[in-house]
Enzyme design. Sequence first.
Site, PDB file in Angstrom:
ATOM      1  N   THR B  23       0.858  -1.185   0.000  1.00 12.56           N
ATOM      2  CA  THR B  23       0.000   0.000   0.000  1.00 12.56           C
ATOM      3  C   THR B  23       0.891   1.230   0.000  1.00 12.56           C
ATOM      4  OG1 THR B  23      -1.859  -1.074   1.067  1.00 12.56           O
ATOM      5  CG2 THR B  23      -1.745   1.275   1.284  1.00 12.56           C
ATOM      6  N   CYS B  29      -4.991   7.128   6.535  1.00 15.68           N
ATOM      7  CA  CYS B  29      -5.486   5.770   6.291  1.00 15.68           C
ATOM      8  C   CYS B  29      -4.648   4.737   7.040  1.00 15.68           C
ATOM      9  CB  CYS B  29      -5.437   5.434   4.803  1.00 15.68           C
ATOM     10  SG  CYS B  29      -6.585   6.375   3.794  1.00 15.68           S
ATOM     11  N   HIS B  46      -6.845  -1.307   2.929  1.00 17.74           N
ATOM     12  CA  HIS B  46      -6.421   0.096   2.979  1.00 17.74           C
ATOM     13  C   HIS B  46      -7.623   0.879   3.519  1.00 17.74           C
ATOM     14  CE1 HIS B  46      -4.429   3.601   0.496  1.00 17.74           C
ATOM     15  NE2 HIS B  46      -4.978   4.052   1.608  1.00 17.74           N
TER      16      HIS B  46
END
Lengths: 210, 162
Positions: B23, B29, B46
Amino acid sequence: MLDLSSFNNLQLDAIREVGNIGTGNAATALSKLLSRMIEMDVPKAELISIYELAEHYGDPTEIIAAVFVRSLGDFACSLIFIQSEEDAGLLVDLLLRQQFGDSLPPDLPQEMLDSALSEVGNIILSSFLNAINLLIGTRHQISVPGVAHDMLAAILDVVASIFGQMGEMALFVNTELKLDGADGKAISGKIVMLPDPDALELLLRKLQVL
Amino acid sequence: MENSYNVGMADMVVVSAPAKLITLGLGSCIGLVIFDSVAKIAGMAHIMLPDSRGAKKVEKLGKFADTAVPAIVDEMIKKGASKSRMKAKIAGGAQMFALPGTQTDFLAVGARNVKETTEMLTKMGIALVASDTGGNKGRTVEFSTTNWMLTVKTLGKGKSEI
């Protein structure tokens, strides 16, 4: 609430025109501050999926410099001034040279550079916003600016999370300012405005396209 | 050769080893990994937001902490993982900007993401074995099923393995 997916071209055009007025005022303010010619781009009003924000603006992992402000009031929105690290450095250099001339010390601490950057960003973004509020007759209160140097995707998380609560799309008004730096090198910076979903409705009503 | 999967915003990917889950550019996040090293299955989400309660509909299960955790667990069980062996690692949840004197709940979404993800894991009985959260810098994470380690890259701090 306003359904972003049902926006028509007339509405997008009206919002783009608002962006144009904001950009004009921002360019004038920057031009006065730096005593330089500023070139401005034709703004765009775009509906973008919040899941693809970073990809839309470039490489998600690219390190950028960003100045962020929030405007509260009837027309609530988020504004970001985005530059590549190099361009942000050139812009700060230009501003500081104007103040200190050749007596500018070479190794200024990062906090000082960031403070200068946040000030330029603040002037650009507040001028942008002032013009819009004047146009639609709303009052606003603007936050102090925040500065960050980080990956594009990480920076854009801030706005993605605001819109994510409501849905999957966000409306962006994008524009670019360009000027010549101290040694003739071109400097550019993007102004990004994201009206909150409620504010969008108000904006469209004031522009008589809703 | 390991296959690499890029887990985009609000996405969720569950794979069998060998694989690499990546990611890029996590700000507020969360990059959540759950794995079962015996069944050799791992999943990554995510996560963008803490909870789906305010949302009209949940378009992607990976988007919210309260939907992502059970969704990964279910998907892993379908692939043959055992819940009792599952372990979790998380990274992310930073606050990118600080605006003094402003009402900025929305800027602290990172901290709420961490809290909700951690609570969901506890609720589901999954041990959180490592985490690198908070701060004001973005992260890029990479999970490898070769050693079940999560590599976290932070600007200015370099790489760490958790």
